[in-house]
Design a protein around this motif. Structure first.
Motif, PDB file in Angstrom:
ATOM      1  N   VAL A  23       3.401  -1.452  -9.238  1.00  0.00           N
ATOM      2  CA  VAL A  23       4.168  -2.870  -8.826  1.00  0.00           C
ATOM      3  C   VAL A  23       3.452  -4.111  -9.551  1.00  0.00           C
ATOM      4  N   VAL A  24       4.201  -4.878  -9.557  1.00  0.00           N
ATOM      5  CA  VAL A  24       3.852  -6.275 -10.156  1.00  0.00           C
ATOM      6  C   VAL A  24       3.810  -7.251  -9.071  1.00  0.00           C
ATOM      7  N   ILE A  25       2.670  -8.182  -8.981  1.00  0.00           N
ATOM      8  CA  ILE A  25       2.531  -9.034  -8.142  1.00  0.00           C
ATOM      9  C   ILE A  25       2.254 -10.409  -8.702  1.00  0.00           C
ATOM     10  N   GLN A  26       2.976 -11.590  -8.440  1.00  0.00           N
ATOM     11  CA  GLN A  26       2.685 -12.925  -9.079  1.00  0.00           C
ATOM     12  C   GLN A  26       1.532 -13.284  -8.345  1.00  0.00           C
ATOM     13  N   PRO A  27       0.561 -14.107  -9.204  1.00  0.00           N
ATOM     14  CA  PRO A  27      -0.394 -14.977  -8.332  1.00  0.00           C
ATOM     15  C   PRO A  27      -0.009 -15.691  -7.179  1.00  0.00           C
ATOM     16  N   ASP A  28       1.084 -16.477  -7.301  1.00  0.00           N
ATOM     17  CA  ASP A  28       1.602 -17.283  -6.159  1.00  0.00           C
ATOM     18  C   ASP A  28       2.581 -16.568  -5.265  1.00  0.00           C
ATOM     19  N   ASN A  29       2.522 -15.439  -5.158  1.00  0.00           N
ATOM     20  CA  ASN A  29       3.491 -14.638  -4.492  1.00  0.00           C
ATOM     21  C   ASN A  29       3.694 -14.855  -3.086  1.00  0.00           C
ATOM     22  N   ARG A  30       4.731 -15.037  -2.661  1.00  0.00           N
ATOM     23  CA  ARG A  30       5.224 -15.599  -1.332  1.00  0.00           C
ATOM     24  C   ARG A  30       5.793 -14.492  -0.312  1.00  0.00           C
ATOM     25  N   GLY A  31       5.823 -13.150  -0.792  1.00  0.00           N
ATOM     26  CA  GLY A  31       6.399 -12.428  -0.011  1.00  0.00           C
ATOM     27  C   GLY A  31       7.319 -11.641  -0.789  1.00  0.00           C
ATOM     28  N   HIS A  32       7.236 -11.360  -2.003  1.00  0.00           N
ATOM     29  CA  HIS A  32       7.796 -10.517  -2.875  1.00  0.00           C
ATOM     30  C   HIS A  32       7.110  -9.436  -3.467  1.00  0.00           C
ATOM     31  N   ILE A  33       7.543  -8.057  -3.659  1.00  0.00           N
ATOM     32  CA  ILE A  33       6.911  -7.249  -4.416  1.00  0.00           C
ATOM     33  C   ILE A  33       7.804  -6.784  -5.450  1.00  0.00           C
ATOM     34  N   LEU A  34       7.629  -6.563  -6.585  1.00  0.00           N
ATOM     35  CA  LEU A  34       8.262  -5.996  -7.768  1.00  0.00           C
ATOM     36  C   LEU A  34       7.813  -4.624  -7.876  1.00  0.00           C
ATOM     37  N   VAL A  35       8.612  -3.546  -7.685  1.00  0.00           N
ATOM     38  CA  VAL A  35       8.310  -2.282  -8.124  1.00  0.00           C
ATOM     39  C   VAL A  35       8.990  -1.832  -9.135  1.00  0.00           C
ATOM     40  N   LEU A  36       8.337  -1.281 -10.091  1.00  0.00           N
ATOM     41  CA  LEU A  36       8.987  -0.950 -11.355  1.00  0.00           C
ATOM     42  C   LEU A  36       9.390   0.540 -11.324  1.00  0.00           C
ATOM     43  N   CYS A  37      10.655   0.747 -11.995  1.00  0.00           N
ATOM     44  CA  CYS A  37      11.374   2.097 -12.012  1.00  0.00           C
ATOM     45  C   CYS A  37      10.444   3.316 -12.171  1.00  0.00           C
ATOM     46  N   GLY A  38      10.842   4.447 -11.706  1.00  0.00           N
ATOM     47  CA  GLY A  38      10.449   5.573 -12.010  1.00  0.00           C
ATOM     48  C   GLY A  38       9.164   5.858 -11.576  1.00  0.00           C
ATOM     49  N   ARG A  39       8.299   6.713 -11.726  1.00  0.00           N
ATOM     50  CA  ARG A  39       6.835   6.969 -11.479  1.00  0.00           C
ATOM     51  C   ARG A  39       5.788   6.513 -12.219  1.00  0.00           C
ATOM     52  N   SER A  40       6.232   6.005 -13.564  1.00  0.00           N
ATOM     53  CA  SER A  40       5.169   5.280 -14.455  1.00  0.00           C
ATOM     54  C   SER A  40       5.676   3.893 -14.980  1.00  0.00           C
ATOM     55  N   SER A  41       4.964   3.037 -15.379  1.00  0.00           N
ATOM     56  CA  SER A  41       5.602   1.623 -15.748  1.00  0.00           C
ATOM     57  C   SER A  41       6.252   1.864 -17.463  1.00  0.00           C
TER      58      SER A  41
ATOM     59  N   SER B 183       0.920  -1.240  -0.081  1.00  0.00           N
ATOM     60  CA  SER B 183      -0.122  -0.102   0.057  1.00  0.00           C
ATOM     61  C   SER B 183       0.952   1.207   0.112  1.00  0.00           C
ATOM     62  N   TYR B 184       1.836   1.220   0.757  1.00  0.00           N
ATOM     63  CA  TYR B 184       2.825   2.392   0.736  1.00  0.00           C
ATOM     64  C   TYR B 184       3.408   2.779  -0.549  1.00  0.00           C
ATOM     65  N   VAL B 185       3.918   1.781  -1.326  1.00  0.00           N
ATOM     66  CA  VAL B 185       4.526   1.877  -2.564  1.00  0.00           C
ATOM     67  C   VAL B 185       3.586   2.397  -3.495  1.00  0.00           C
ATOM     68  N   GLN B 186       2.361   1.699  -3.560  1.00  0.00           N
ATOM     69  CA  GLN B 186       1.334   1.972  -4.500  1.00  0.00           C
ATOM     70  C   GLN B 186       0.522   3.514  -4.083  1.00  0.00           C
ATOM     71  N   ASP B 187      -0.017   3.624  -2.964  1.00  0.00           N
ATOM     72  CA  ASP B 187      -0.554   4.658  -2.797  1.00  0.00           C
ATOM     73  C   ASP B 187      -0.061   5.957  -2.415  1.00  0.00           C
ATOM     74  N   GLU B 188       1.139   5.786  -1.663  1.00  0.00           N
ATOM     75  CA  GLU B 188       1.689   6.981  -1.074  1.00  0.00           C
ATOM     76  C   GLU B 188       2.948   7.334  -2.207  1.00  0.00           C
ATOM     77  N   LEU B 189       3.761   6.502  -2.407  1.00  0.00           N
ATOM     78  CA  LEU B 189       5.046   6.728  -3.330  1.00  0.00           C
ATOM     79  C   LEU B 189       4.433   7.010  -4.665  1.00  0.00           C
ATOM     80  N   LYS B 190       3.558   6.076  -5.114  1.00  0.00           N
ATOM     81  CA  LYS B 190       2.986   5.986  -6.517  1.00  0.00           C
ATOM     82  C   LYS B 190       3.836   5.534  -7.559  1.00  0.00           C
ATOM     83  N   TYR B 191       4.190   4.523  -7.037  1.00  0.00           N
ATOM     84  CA  TYR B 191       5.212   3.472  -8.156  1.00  0.00           C
ATOM     85  C   TYR B 191       4.290   2.316  -8.412  1.00  0.00           C
TER      86      TYR B 191
END
Length: 168
Positions: free
Chosen positions: A138-156, A128-136
């Motif tokens: 993200v990509v999350i895999q369906p079987d995610n087990r504790g990883h968040i992939l943040v894309l560079c810059g302010r937009s993908s 939530s912090y990365v997406q909503d506050e910092l506005k980056y």
């Protein structure tokens, strides 16, 4: 204030005093102070085990295992600024040397505890912090087990990889 008083009394700050100070800065919205404290801590060799580089995939990662929400947020903000402006962050140049335009944030599966006793909330809070506050983005895999992939810059659209390539 804690760190300044320790220094005045010739007591060197340690990881715990830096963590407490970072958490207080984050909780009170003192982000510039948090940034200054974290820069000092990194210069003194604290938190460096959190910065990872995976040679096989050319990926940088930030491991938040063992950190409170406040310290995690400070580390995330610092690393994302470093990815966006690498020339300004000589301290992380050796640790974060991936050429990709992304950052893996490792939160774990939810066994972190917050100071109020709640458990298993770091992944959700950091996402939530990365997406909503910092506005980056993200990509999350369906079987995610504790990883968040943040894309560079302010937009993908600034990234050199498509989301499908990053999910592989």
């Amino acid at each position: 204030q804690l760190l300044e008083e320790m220094k005045r009394n010739h007591i060197p700050p340690d990881k715990i005093s830096y963590s407490v100070t970072l958490g207080a800065c984050e909780d009170n919205g003192k982000y510039e102070e948090s940034f200054r404290v974290l820069s000092e801590a990194i210069k003194r060799g604290f938190f460096d085990h959190s910065f990872k580089y995976y040679d096989a995939s050319n990926q940088d990662a930030l491991d938040l295992h063992g950190y409170t929400s406040g310290v995690s947020k400070a580390l995330v903000r610092y690393c994302l600024k470093a990815k966006d402006n690498p020339s300004d962050f000589g301290l992380l140049r050796d640790a974060m040397k991936g050429r990709s335009n992304s950052l893996w944030i490792i939160t774990g599966q939810g066994n972190h505890a917050n100071k109020d006793g709640r458990r298993g909330v770091l992944k959700k809070e950091i996402l939530s912090y990365v997406q909503d506050e910092l506005k980056y983005p993200v990509v999350i895999q369906p079987d995610n087990r504790g990883h968040i992939l943040v894309l560079c810059g302010r937009s993908s659209d600034k990234c050199s990889f498509s989301k499908n390539e990053l999910i592989k």
